[in-house]
Design a protein around this motif. Structure first.
Motif, short mmCIF file in Angstrom:
data_model
loop_
_atom_site.label_atom_id
_atom_site.label_comp_id
_atom_site.label_asym_id
_atom_site.label_seq_id
_atom_site.Cartn_x
_atom_site.Cartn_y
_atom_site.Cartn_z
N PRO A 145 24.64 36.08 17.40
CA PRO A 145 25.21 37.23 16.67
C PRO A 145 26.08 36.77 15.51
O PRO A 145 26.79 35.77 15.60
N GLU A 146 26.01 37.51 14.41
CA GLU A 146 26.81 37.20 13.22
C GLU A 146 27.93 38.22 13.10
O GLU A 146 27.71 39.42 13.19
N ARG A 147 29.14 37.72 12.88
CA ARG A 147 30.30 38.61 12.77
C ARG A 147 30.82 38.63 11.35
O ARG A 147 30.78 37.63 10.64
N LYS A 165 33.63 42.84 12.84
CA LYS A 165 32.45 43.64 13.15
C LYS A 165 31.25 42.73 13.38
O LYS A 165 31.02 41.80 12.62
N VAL A 166 30.50 43.02 14.45
CA VAL A 166 29.24 42.31 14.68
C VAL A 166 28.19 42.94 13.76
O VAL A 166 27.97 44.15 13.78
N ARG A 167 27.58 42.13 12.94
CA ARG A 167 26.58 42.63 12.01
C ARG A 167 25.35 43.12 12.77
O ARG A 167 24.82 42.42 13.64
N ASP A 168 24.93 44.34 12.47
CA ASP A 168 23.71 44.86 13.07
C ASP A 168 22.51 44.09 12.53
O ASP A 168 22.50 43.64 11.38
N ALA A 211 35.22 36.49 18.38
CA ALA A 211 34.50 35.22 18.14
C ALA A 211 35.42 34.16 17.55
O ALA A 211 34.96 33.16 17.01
#
Length: 754
Positions: A423-425, A439-442, A650
């Motif tokens: 996951p990318e934040r 925010k976790v990127r959708d 994270a």
């Protein structure tokens, strides 16, 4: 006398690493008289070819083998926080990575840090890892340091480093303060100092205020030499740049669209798809990927080209972008803006209905983007909720794109690239630069669609240049090293998961392992180990393939606004296909290996700067939550403590080994664990834990944590290994403080004024 050949010289050096000068080699090989001249010629040829490296005026060593006693420069910390170096030769660093193991005998000097050099005994272990023990620390670092100036009443003061990895501080006399004020963020260089006591320094640049919310980016850019501003002459060159005259195909009647992040300002790729009209390809697809024609605006060796090469890529921070090119190009003439006429390089690709590529065609053209959509906007339209802009494009543009992607996805499934779902934040800032959330990127199918079409265009670029036997810079990703695979095998063996040594290592095999891991309670540990076993992708003139994508050839073509590597590939294509006067010049073609090395170096600096800035912003976000408790997961185990990633943000924090309790803790490499000496209890890689935030230092990006979770119980099958792989971790004298003085360990306590 031994028959003197290149191979006998290399064999002798391999078998006698302690005898490296010309006299030793000559004596060992029985060389005398006229044959000494032949030996000198062989040594010079091997040195010129890079097979040997000089480690002194008359001494040589194989470039793949450090001398048993020599100078080591320490360059970085590995993923476990261990200090890593390389042997120093006359022409620079050479040989494999060397792990620092501490002093040889009684300690006389403090441990080295990054950029320090030391005379060391070096030897290779049975596990293939080279290890160094320091005999004597040779010199102090001379490079500048980024720090905070604490001014005293006399106009001088102290500069304390902002880096976790740089433990230096400098005494500043009033004449060396350069007008800096209290709490200024500065660049400071050391001055010659004698004896003990504080080292003197001189402030050479004032970067800003340490309490500025955006200081995190300033520190990261300064520390990694990421330029933020363009000189006036470079800006003027960008504003006056005109495209080179070249024949172009008219693509303006094709409704190419861009799909980018909602806040993107540089749009360097556009896509279009339609069913192939060729009756010989029923159900097939015609896909066009058009890329901004940056080469047309950036002539070789001009001001823009020199600046772009120096930067090598754009660097992205939460509050700004340090662009490779000025805005007049990156967000202007070279950005495929909606409704604007733009120069482009494009690949028209033909695929069968099952996603197999049938052919491709390179185009130098003119295009006009039919629309600029965000990922969210494009996905919402496909999901049945089109915006006013996306609605008219749904049937003629978006649905064909998704149908073409479905075909490509079939082939991608057969290719089986490495599937690591990380996951990318995104750090979200207020207008004042304060962190307001993480925010976790959708990740939508729209992201995957663009990603796969860019991959196909990049493959086309490599194939097109190989078809013309043209030189190029590949994007390569080598398969994991034998040492990494051995480490993975050893770790999986502790979990009773089979990893057959003789079976070929492929991305599909890793994917099967990750699938198995998801059915266990140890999938986080296994995913972490799989990630760490991978090589780093680099640029190279030699084609090693791309292991992660499972592709035989791959080159970066799709982002010339922000990557110089892509600009090189564009120029190579223009030259190979005679598409204009701005093709790859001979001066660059003969330097591709050197250029590739520079690009890798700057890419890593850029990645480190982005990571450092994010760490500082995350730490600032948590600064007012000292004392709070968080869920997290152990992401690194070292002999001096545990690295923990917090689930909520994270953010990465550190738990010193000295705070884990009264027992001695041993670092066990095979188990990736700290194991208690008496009870056998353990903290392991990937273990979910609960921690308390003890301290948050926003300037250094350091989070000091206290472990609240109990260790796991002793393993029934656990057997202590030999002392070489079962290292005793000393408890700190002060609770909560790391015992190691080396880089990567957070500082304790706030800075005190001196």
């Amino acid at each position: 006398m031994t028959n003197l050949t290149r191979q006998t010289v290399l064999d002798y050096l391999a078998n006698n690493p302690g005898e490296t000068n010309k006299r030793d080699i000559a004596r060992g090989l029985g060389v005398n008289g006229e044959a000494r001249r032949e030996l000198r010629l062989i040594l010079k040829q091997l040195e010129d070819e890079g097979v040997l490296s000089r480690v002194g005026k008359r001494s040589f060593a194989r470039v793949d083998t450090p001398p048993p006693t020599g100078v080591v420069e320490f360059t970085h910390l590995d993923e476990h926080g261990e200090l890593i170096g390389r042997a120093v030769g006359r022409d620079g660093l050479f040989g494999p990575d060397i792990l620092y193991m501490g002093p040889r005998g009684k300690r006389r000097d403090p441990d080295p840090g990054i950029k320090d050099r030391a005379l060391c005994d070096v030897e290779e272990g049975r596990d293939g890892v080279w290890r160094a023990r320091m005999i004597k620390k040779l010199e102090n670092r001379r490079e500048a340091m980024i720090g905070v100036f604490e001014k005293n009443a006399h106009g001088g003061g102290m500069v304390e480093s902002t880096s976790r990895k740089d433990k230096r501080s400098f005494l500043i006399f009033p004449n060396d303060a350069n007008g800096a004020g209290d709490n200024d963020l500065v660049r400071c260089e050391p001055l010659p100092s004698r004896g003990h006591g504080p080292k003197r320094g001189k402030i050479i640049e004032i970067l800003g205020q340490a309490d500025d919310p955006r200081a995190a980016s300033l520190i990261a850019m300064a520390a990694h030499d990421i330029p933020d501003q363009f000189e006036d002459a470079v800006i003027a060159a960008a504003e006056s740049a005109q495209p080179v005259k070249a024949p172009r195909e008219d693509l303006t009647n094709i409704p190419l669209i861009t799909i980018d992040p909602a806040d993107a300002r540089d749009h360097d790729d556009a896509v279009y798809a339609q069913q192939d009209s060729d009756p010989k390809n029923p159900g097939g697809w015609r896909i066009i990927v058009a890329i901004a024609d940056v080469s047309a605006y950036v002539p070789f060796n001009g001001l823009l080209d020199q600046e772009a090469y120096k930067r090598a890529n754009s660097t992205y921070f939460p509050d700004r972008v340090a662009s490779m090119l000025p805005k007049a190009l990156s967000a202007g003439e070279c950005s495929l803006k909606e409704g604007e006429l733009r120069c482009c390089l494009a690949f028209e690709m033909i695929f069968s209905k099952d996603g197999s590529k049938i052919g491709h065609r390179l185009i130098r053209g003119m295009m006009r983007s039919a629309a600029g959509l965000s990922y969210e906007e494009a996905q919402a339209a496909i999901d049945g909720d089109p915006s006013d802009k996306a609605g008219p494009l749904l049937e003629p543009v978006l649905k064909p794109l998704w149908a073409a992607y479905a075909a490509l996805e079939k082939k991608r499934g057969e290719r089986a690239p490495l599937d690591l779902d990380i996951p990318e934040r995104k750090v979200e800032l207020s207008e004042d630069g304060e962190v307001i959330g993480i925010k976790v990127r959708d990740r939508f199918d729209a992201h995957k669609l663009i990603e796969e079409m860019m991959i196909q265009a990049n493959v086309c670029a490599a194939e097109a240049l190989e078809g013309k036997r043209a030189d190029l810079i590949y994007r390569v990703h080598d398969e994991p090293s034998n040492e990494k695979i051995q480490g993975l095998h050893t770790f999986l063996d502790t979990l009773d998961i089979e990893w057959t040594k003789g079976e070929k290592v492929t991305p599909a095999r890793f994917n099967r392992l990750l699938t198995i891991a998801k059915e266990t309670d140890r999938h986080h540990e296994i995913s972490e180990i799989v990630l760490r076993s991978q090589s780093q992708a680099i640029y190279s003139q030699d084609n090693l393939g791309h292991f992660g994508l499972n592709l035989q050839r791959y080159a970066h073509f799709t982002s010339p606004i922000r990557r110089y590597s892509d600009l090189i590939v564009h120029r190579a294509l223009i030259r190979a296909y005679d598409l204009g006067p701005d093709g790859l010049p001979e001066e660059q073609r003969v330097r591709l290996e050197e250029i590739a090395s520079h690009l890798v170096e700057r890419e890593r600096a850029s990645m480190a700067a982005e990571r450092d800035a994010s760490d500082r912003y995350l730490t600032a976000f948590l600064a007012d939550r000292t004392g709070a408790e968080f869920e997290g997961r152990i992401t690194g185990v070292a002999k001096f403590g545990l690295f923990v990633k917090l689930d909520e943000t994270a953010a990465d924090g550190f738990v010193p080994v000295g705070s884990l309790g009264r027992e001695y803790w041993h670092f066990h490499e095979a188990y990736a664990a700290l194991v208690a000496e008496d009870s056998g209890q353990r903290y392991e890689l990937g273990q979910p834990v609960r921690v308390k935030l003890e301290e948050a230092d926003a300037l250094s990006g350091s989070l000091l944590l206290k472990m609240l979770s109990d260790p796991r119980p002793k393993r029934k099958d656990f057997k202590p290994s030999s002392r070489s792989s079962f290292k005793r971790a000393k408890v700190s004298r002060k609770p909560g403080r790391p015992s190691s003085s080396r880089g990567g360990v957070p500082k304790k306590g706030k800075r005190k004024k001196r």
